[in-house]
Scaffold this active site. Structure first.
Site, PDB file in Angstrom:
ATOM      1  N   ASN A   1       0.852  -1.184   0.000  1.00  0.00           N
ATOM      2  CA  ASN A   1       0.000   0.000   0.000  1.00  0.00           C
ATOM      3  C   ASN A   1       0.902   1.253   0.000  1.00  0.00           C
ATOM      4  OD1 ASN A   1      -1.420   2.283   1.078  1.00  0.00           O
ATOM      5  ND2 ASN A   1      -3.077   0.892   1.608  1.00  0.00           N
TER       6      ASN A   1
ATOM      7  N   HIS B   1       1.050   6.283   1.652  1.00  0.00           N
ATOM      8  CA  HIS B   1       1.829   7.251   2.425  1.00  0.00           C
ATOM      9  C   HIS B   1       2.901   7.958   1.608  1.00  0.00           C
ATOM     10  CE1 HIS B   1      -0.576   6.666   5.802  1.00  0.00           C
ATOM     11  NE2 HIS B   1      -0.376   5.359   5.785  1.00  0.00           N
TER      12      HIS B   1
ATOM     13  N   HIS C   1      -5.597   3.454  -1.420  1.00  0.00           N
ATOM     14  CA  HIS C   1      -6.927   3.726  -0.873  1.00  0.00           C
ATOM     15  C   HIS C   1      -7.383   5.072  -1.434  1.00  0.00           C
ATOM     16  CE1 HIS C   1      -9.622   3.893   3.004  1.00  0.00           C
ATOM     17  NE2 HIS C   1     -10.276   4.246   1.908  1.00  0.00           N
TER      18      HIS C   1
ATOM     19  N   ARG D   1      -9.670   7.637  -0.991  1.00  0.00           N
ATOM     20  CA  ARG D   1     -10.640   8.076   0.030  1.00  0.00           C
ATOM     21  C   ARG D   1     -11.581   9.102  -0.563  1.00  0.00           C
ATOM     22  NH1 ARG D   1      -8.889   6.499   5.373  1.00  0.00           N
ATOM     23  NH2 ARG D   1     -10.695   7.649   6.090  1.00  0.00           N
TER      24      ARG D   1
ATOM     25  N   ARG E   1      -7.615  12.661   0.472  1.00  0.00           N
ATOM     26  CA  ARG E   1      -6.570  13.289   1.301  1.00  0.00           C
ATOM     27  C   ARG E   1      -5.158  12.873   0.893  1.00  0.00           C
ATOM     28  NH1 ARG E   1      -7.307  10.097   7.038  1.00  0.00           N
ATOM     29  NH2 ARG E   1      -9.425  10.848   6.877  1.00  0.00           N
TER      30      ARG E   1
ATOM     31  N   GLU F   1      -8.608   0.243  -2.575  1.00  0.00           N
ATOM     32  CA  GLU F   1      -9.475   0.181  -1.398  1.00  0.00           C
ATOM     33  C   GLU F   1     -10.400   1.383  -1.462  1.00  0.00           C
ATOM     34  OE1 GLU F   1      -6.825   0.534   1.874  1.00  0.00           O
ATOM     35  OE2 GLU F   1      -5.917  -1.409   1.554  1.00  0.00           O
TER      36      GLU F   1
ATOM     37  N   THR G   1      -8.034   3.389   8.197  1.00  0.00           N
ATOM     38  CA  THR G   1      -9.162   2.469   8.395  1.00  0.00           C
ATOM     39  C   THR G   1      -8.991   1.773   9.743  1.00  0.00           C
ATOM     40  OG1 THR G   1      -8.836   2.008   6.057  1.00  0.00           O
ATOM     41  CG2 THR G   1     -10.499   0.706   7.188  1.00  0.00           C
TER      42      THR G   1
ATOM     43  N   GLU H   1     -10.429  -9.833   3.323  1.00  0.00           N
ATOM     44  CA  GLU H   1      -9.201  -9.379   3.973  1.00  0.00           C
ATOM     45  C   GLU H   1      -9.510  -9.280   5.455  1.00  0.00           C
ATOM     46  OE1 GLU H   1      -7.126  -5.946   2.358  1.00  0.00           O
ATOM     47  OE2 GLU H   1      -6.287  -5.544   4.350  1.00  0.00           O
TER      48      GLU H   1
ATOM     49  N   HIS I   1      -3.395  -4.626   7.735  1.00  0.00           N
ATOM     50  CA  HIS I   1      -3.509  -3.504   8.660  1.00  0.00           C
ATOM     51  C   HIS I   1      -2.565  -3.661   9.840  1.00  0.00           C
ATOM     52  CE1 HIS I   1      -4.889   0.168  10.255  1.00  0.00           C
ATOM     53  NE2 HIS I   1      -5.637   0.326   9.192  1.00  0.00           N
TER      54      HIS I   1
HETATM   55  N1  PXP Z   1      -5.683  -3.107   4.420  1.00  0.00           N
HETATM   56  C1  PXP Z   1      -6.603  -2.130   4.531  1.00  0.00           C
HETATM   57  C2  PXP Z   1      -8.024  -2.466   4.269  1.00  0.00           C
HETATM   58  C3  PXP Z   1      -6.235  -0.812   4.847  1.00  0.00           C
HETATM   59  O1  PXP Z   1      -7.168   0.137   4.933  1.00  0.00           O
HETATM   60  C4  PXP Z   1      -4.875  -0.530   5.055  1.00  0.00           C
HETATM   61  C5  PXP Z   1      -4.451   0.878   5.357  1.00  0.00           C
HETATM   62  O2  PXP Z   1      -4.746   1.688   4.296  1.00  0.00           O
HETATM   63  C6  PXP Z   1      -3.948  -1.581   4.926  1.00  0.00           C
HETATM   64  C7  PXP Z   1      -4.384  -2.864   4.630  1.00  0.00           C
HETATM   65  C8  PXP Z   1      -2.494  -1.363   5.132  1.00  0.00           C
HETATM   66  O3  PXP Z   1      -2.291  -1.074   6.472  1.00  0.00           O
HETATM   67  P1  PXP Z   1      -0.846  -0.577   6.960  1.00  0.00           P
HETATM   68  O4  PXP Z   1      -0.583   0.711   6.234  1.00  0.00           O
HETATM   69  O5  PXP Z   1      -1.015  -0.407   8.428  1.00  0.00           O
HETATM   70  O6  PXP Z   1       0.119  -1.646   6.586  1.00  0.00           O
END
Ligand code: PXP
Length: 294
Positions: free
Chosen positions: A63, A66, A99, A101, A105, A126, A157, A207, A245
């Protein structure tokens, strides 16, 4: 859940046939009926299929939200998540996740459009199950959409979607995405009722939310056991099992050891490590850990 592969260091053949052995260089078969199949990877795949031995296929989707968070902090055009995706793929990731959103953002529509055109592995988006995003995705067509709950005030999330409460709203969304040939994943808590509801909704993937696990993973085995049992339940229900997550380079290991899931969605830990090692190197490190369990 997942049995060892027929080739490589796994010894799946041992379970399949007591007369077969395996070693690190491949499979040594003493049984004449199997020896003639030992000549090529294709033959091994056929045998695995015949014996119903699933190969261990662990995938990492990174992901990269960031990277966009950093860009948006200065309202600049860099760092660009599209360029970051290429570095992530060079590191050996199996997919890119973003993601999108509702408040845009970090990741923007432009990012998703360009990622669709450039990602060579698999693109997962996502998103909340809202009409304008569903319409956008049926046009852009990522490989997978993961439906998540979204709260305006959350930093990230937090919970899985409550499929029991949201069934009526989600049913048409899942149908529309599947009609556009997009694989649908539902981000849920590791809970039997939620997993069964995901199956009834027609999702291909669940997931399992690892947020609670990642906060308490080193205080006993209860949270790991909960995830492991949820993974088994989901698999029995015919769902592909992903986890995500809060996973990082340490807390992912017990999940891998317990063979909870085939898909790993990891973002923050990889992007944070990239500050020191570079993105490609951070992905290589995570893949290296996963490969021990492949
Ligand atoms: N899975 C989902 C559904 C998420 O919303 C996120 C965060 O955007 C992640 C996985 C990845 O989480 P992390 O950034 O904490 O690894």
């Amino acid at each position: 859940m997942v049995m060892e592969q027929l080739s490589g260091s796994g010894c799946g053949v041992k379970r399949a046939s007591p007369s077969a052995q395996c070693g690190t260089g491949g499979v040594i078969l003493s049984d004449w009926r199997l020896r003639r199949w030992a000549v090529s990877p294709l033959a091994l795949t056929i045998v695995a299929f015949w014996l119903r031995i699933p190969a261990t296929m662990l995938s990492l989707s990174v992901n990269i939200d960031h990277v966009a968070t950093l860009r948006q902090a200065r309202l600049e055009s860099f760092p660009d998540p599209v360029q970051a995706a290429a570095a992530v793929e060079l590191g050996g990731a199996d997919g890119i996740t973003v993601h999108l959103r509702q408040d845009r953002r970090h990741i923007t529509d432009r990012d998703v459009e360009l990622l669709r055109a450039t990602v060579k592995t698999e693109l997962t988006v996502e998103m909340a199950a809202v009409d304008d995003l569903v319409r956008l995705m049926t046009r852009i067509r990522p490989d997978q959409v993961t439906l998540v709950p979204e709260l305006k005030t959350e930093v990230t999330t937090t919970n899985g979607i409550d499929l029991l409460k949201e069934r009526i709203r989600l049913e048409p969304v899942v149908k529309r995405l599947k009609k556009a040939r997009i694989r649908v994943s539902l981000f849920i808590e590791p809970d039997t009722a939620q997993i069964e509801a995901a199956g009834r909704l027609g999702a291909e993937v669940v997931e399992l939310n690892t947020d609670r696990y990642s906060r308490g993973w080193n205080r006993g085995t209860r949270l790991l056991d909960e995830l492991t049992s949820a993974g088994k339940t989901a698999e029995k229900a015919g769902l592909q099992v992903h986890v995500g997550h809060g996973l990082d380079y340490r807390n992912v290991v017990p999940i891998l050891e317990n063979r909870v899931a085939a898909g790993y969605s990891i973002g923050f830990a990889v992007v944070a490590r990239a500050v020191y090692t570079g993105l490609q190197g951070a992905v290589v490190e995570m893949k290296r850990i996963m490969e021990v369990y492949s």
